[in-house]
Design a protein around this motif. Sequence first.
Motif, short mmCIF file in Angstrom:
data_model
loop_
_atom_site.label_atom_id
_atom_site.label_comp_id
_atom_site.label_asym_id
_atom_site.label_seq_id
_atom_site.Cartn_x
_atom_site.Cartn_y
_atom_site.Cartn_z
N GLN A 10 0.83 -1.21 0.00
CA GLN A 10 0.00 0.00 0.00
C GLN A 10 0.87 1.26 0.00
O GLN A 10 0.56 2.23 -0.70
CB GLN A 10 -0.94 0.01 1.22
CG GLN A 10 -2.04 -1.00 1.15
CD GLN A 10 -2.87 -1.01 2.44
OE1 GLN A 10 -2.66 -0.21 3.36
NE2 GLN A 10 -3.82 -1.94 2.51
N LYS A 11 1.94 1.20 0.78
CA LYS A 11 2.86 2.35 0.84
C LYS A 11 3.48 2.60 -0.54
O LYS A 11 3.57 3.74 -0.99
CB LYS A 11 3.95 2.08 1.87
CG LYS A 11 4.98 3.17 1.97
CD LYS A 11 6.09 2.81 2.95
CE LYS A 11 7.19 3.85 2.91
NZ LYS A 11 8.36 3.46 3.65
N ALA A 12 3.93 1.54 -1.20
CA ALA A 12 4.54 1.68 -2.52
C ALA A 12 3.53 2.27 -3.50
O ALA A 12 3.87 3.14 -4.32
CB ALA A 12 5.05 0.33 -3.00
N GLU A 15 3.07 5.96 -2.75
CA GLU A 15 4.24 6.73 -3.21
C GLU A 15 4.19 6.96 -4.71
O GLU A 15 4.52 8.03 -5.20
CB GLU A 15 5.53 6.04 -2.78
CG GLU A 15 5.81 6.17 -1.30
CD GLU A 15 7.03 5.41 -0.82
OE1 GLU A 15 7.57 4.58 -1.59
OE2 GLU A 15 7.44 5.63 0.32
N LYS A 16 3.73 5.95 -5.47
CA LYS A 16 3.56 6.11 -6.91
C LYS A 16 2.51 7.17 -7.21
O LYS A 16 2.68 8.02 -8.08
CB LYS A 16 3.15 4.79 -7.56
CG LYS A 16 4.26 3.78 -7.69
CD LYS A 16 3.72 2.52 -8.36
CE LYS A 16 4.74 1.40 -8.32
NZ LYS A 16 4.21 0.16 -8.91
N GLN A 17 1.39 7.12 -6.49
CA GLN A 17 0.32 8.10 -6.68
C GLN A 17 0.79 9.51 -6.34
O GLN A 17 0.47 10.47 -7.04
CB GLN A 17 -0.90 7.73 -5.85
CG GLN A 17 -1.63 6.49 -6.32
CD GLN A 17 -2.79 6.12 -5.40
OE1 GLN A 17 -3.16 6.87 -4.50
NE2 GLN A 17 -3.36 4.95 -5.64
N ILE A 18 1.56 9.62 -5.26
CA ILE A 18 2.09 10.93 -4.84
C ILE A 18 3.01 11.48 -5.92
O ILE A 18 2.92 12.65 -6.30
CB ILE A 18 2.83 10.81 -3.49
CG1 ILE A 18 1.83 10.57 -2.35
CG2 ILE A 18 3.67 12.05 -3.21
CD1 ILE A 18 2.48 10.19 -1.04
N GLU A 19 3.90 10.66 -6.44
CA GLU A 19 4.84 11.11 -7.48
C GLU A 19 4.10 11.50 -8.75
O GLU A 19 4.43 12.52 -9.37
CB GLU A 19 5.87 10.02 -7.76
CG GLU A 19 6.95 10.42 -8.74
CD GLU A 19 7.79 11.61 -8.29
OE1 GLU A 19 8.32 12.31 -9.17
OE2 GLU A 19 7.93 11.84 -7.07
#
Length: 101
Positions: A10-12, A15-19
């Motif tokens: 979920q964290k990964a 992080e993709k969504q944030i980037e």
Amino acid sequence: MATYQELLAQKAELEKQIENARKQEIADAIAQIRSLMAQYGLTLADLGSKVGGKSSSTKGSKVAPKYRNKETGETWTGRGRQPKWVEQALASGKTLEDLAI
């Protein structure tokens, strides 16, 4: 309750969504800036930008000398450490006004 591996996944994904969101917002901001620059006929120079990372135009420029050794013709701008001839003249009782050009 989620397992450690599930939370890492979920964290990964977050992080993709944030980037991706960051890249999209930057692209939108650049597009808006370009649009405003085109609308008002602005250039990077108008914004005070240093294209190519060049240093300021005054860096390294010559400064006119303010003081002269009348005996040898040596000059000093008044910036930086005093030359020996200035130190010697001051030690002998002269003032900077006496050495002024």
